[in-house]
Design a protein around this motif. Structure first.
Motif, PDB file in Angstrom:
ATOM      1  N   LYS A  83       0.841  -1.200   0.000  1.00 19.20           N
ATOM      2  CA  LYS A  83       0.000   0.000   0.000  1.00 19.20           C
ATOM      3  C   LYS A  83       0.875   1.249   0.000  1.00 19.20           C
ATOM      4  N   PHE A  84       0.448   2.251  -0.751  1.00 17.97           N
ATOM      5  CA  PHE A  84       1.070   3.565  -0.732  1.00 17.97           C
ATOM      6  C   PHE A  84      -0.013   4.584  -0.365  1.00 17.97           C
ATOM      7  N   TYR A  85       0.434   5.697   0.207  1.00 18.07           N
ATOM      8  CA  TYR A  85      -0.477   6.732   0.696  1.00 18.07           C
ATOM      9  C   TYR A  85      -0.077   8.038   0.018  1.00 18.07           C
ATOM     10  N   VAL A  86      -1.000   8.624  -0.745  1.00 18.59           N
ATOM     11  CA  VAL A  86      -0.680   9.813  -1.522  1.00 18.59           C
ATOM     12  C   VAL A  86      -1.458  11.008  -0.996  1.00 18.59           C
ATOM     13  N   THR A  87      -0.770  12.144  -0.913  1.00 24.01           N
ATOM     14  CA  THR A  87      -1.380  13.397  -0.490  1.00 24.01           C
ATOM     15  C   THR A  87      -1.227  14.422  -1.607  1.00 24.01           C
ATOM     16  N   VAL A  88      -2.011  15.490  -1.509  1.00 27.71           N
ATOM     17  CA  VAL A  88      -1.905  16.577  -2.476  1.00 27.71           C
ATOM     18  C   VAL A  88      -2.010  17.905  -1.741  1.00 27.71           C
ATOM     19  N   LYS A  89      -1.270  18.877  -2.224  1.00 27.00           N
ATOM     20  CA  LYS A  89      -1.402  20.247  -1.759  1.00 27.00           C
ATOM     21  C   LYS A  89      -1.287  21.156  -2.969  1.00 27.00           C
ATOM     22  N   GLY A  90      -1.804  22.374  -2.831  1.00 22.45           N
ATOM     23  CA  GLY A  90      -1.759  23.309  -3.949  1.00 22.45           C
ATOM     24  C   GLY A  90      -2.200  24.678  -3.492  1.00 22.45           C
ATOM     25  N   ASP A  91      -2.469  25.549  -4.436  1.00 23.85           N
ATOM     26  CA  ASP A  91      -2.883  26.910  -4.107  1.00 23.85           C
ATOM     27  C   ASP A  91      -4.161  26.889  -3.281  1.00 23.85           C
ATOM     28  N   GLY A  92      -4.083  27.409  -2.063  1.00 23.38           N
ATOM     29  CA  GLY A  92      -5.262  27.487  -1.206  1.00 23.38           C
ATOM     30  C   GLY A  92      -5.660  26.191  -0.541  1.00 23.38           C
TER      31      GLY A  92
END
Length: 199
Positions: A120-129
């Motif tokens: 298993k892999f765990y993915v996150t995301v971040k961006g503008d706002g």
């Protein structure tokens, strides 16, 4: 002397001093600052300095689009991630653990190789706002790893014939769930039969 207030009417005192550390905030919050000193009276409600602390939301699992993959043991694959909601400069980070401490890769396309077991892999995301997912809200992507089948053994019966005769070649050690395909060459050949025997 700097004084920080929580309200525009300057009645809800928060802190005195030039550097104010706010409590943990969950919503965008305004603070109102006044200053006074020698020969200077403090600001009134009209002239207080307004400081806005903008609190961005954390991404959730629904902000990330990514699919599980199935491979054979020892083969390679590539996991991809995208987002329909975090569209301003999205950054995807892949982790090996649910606590999001062991970074495996940064980017929207993660190469995967050398796996011998389902992982298993765990993915996150971040961006503008939008801030990155917190532990427990990352997208879980599973690479299902199937074991390689045993090397097929061809029965010696039928491997030696006279010119002009026909024969049937049979796999001596067939495994349940394995599909056997017969080709005309070891590489780049043409598929001529499917099953445990040929023809």
């Amino acid at each position: 002397v700097f004084r920080w207030y929580r309200d525009a009417s300057l009645t809800d005192f928060a802190f005195q001093g030039p550097i104010f550390t706010s409590p943990a905030l969950t919503l965008t919050t305004k603070y109102y600052v006044t200053v006074s000193g020698t020969n200077a009276c403090a600001n009134d409600v009209v002239s207080a300095k307004v400081i806005t602390v903008t609190v961005n939301r954390n991404a959730g699992v629904t902000d990330i689009i990514s699919a599980d993959e199935t491979i054979c043991s020892g083969t390679n694959t590539q996991l991809t991630a995208s987002s329909a909601t975090v569209t301003g400069n999205p950054v995807f980070t892949w982790y090996r653990d649910a606590a999001l401490t062991d970074v495996a890769f940064v980017g929207d396309k993660m190469p995967v190789s050398g796996l011998a077991a389902t992982t298993k892999f765990y993915v996150t995301v971040k961006g503008d706002g939008v801030c990155a997912n917190l532990p427990g809200s990352a997208k879980v992507v599973t690479v299902n790893v199937n074991p390689l089948p045993n090397v097929p053994i061809i029965s010696t019966t039928g491997t030696a014939i006279c010119s002009g005769n026909t024969t049937v070649l049979t796999i001596q050690n067939p495994q349940t769930g394995v599909i056997y395909e017969w080709y005309t060459a070891a590489t780049g050949g043409t598929l001529v039969n499917t099953g445990i025997s040929f023809p």
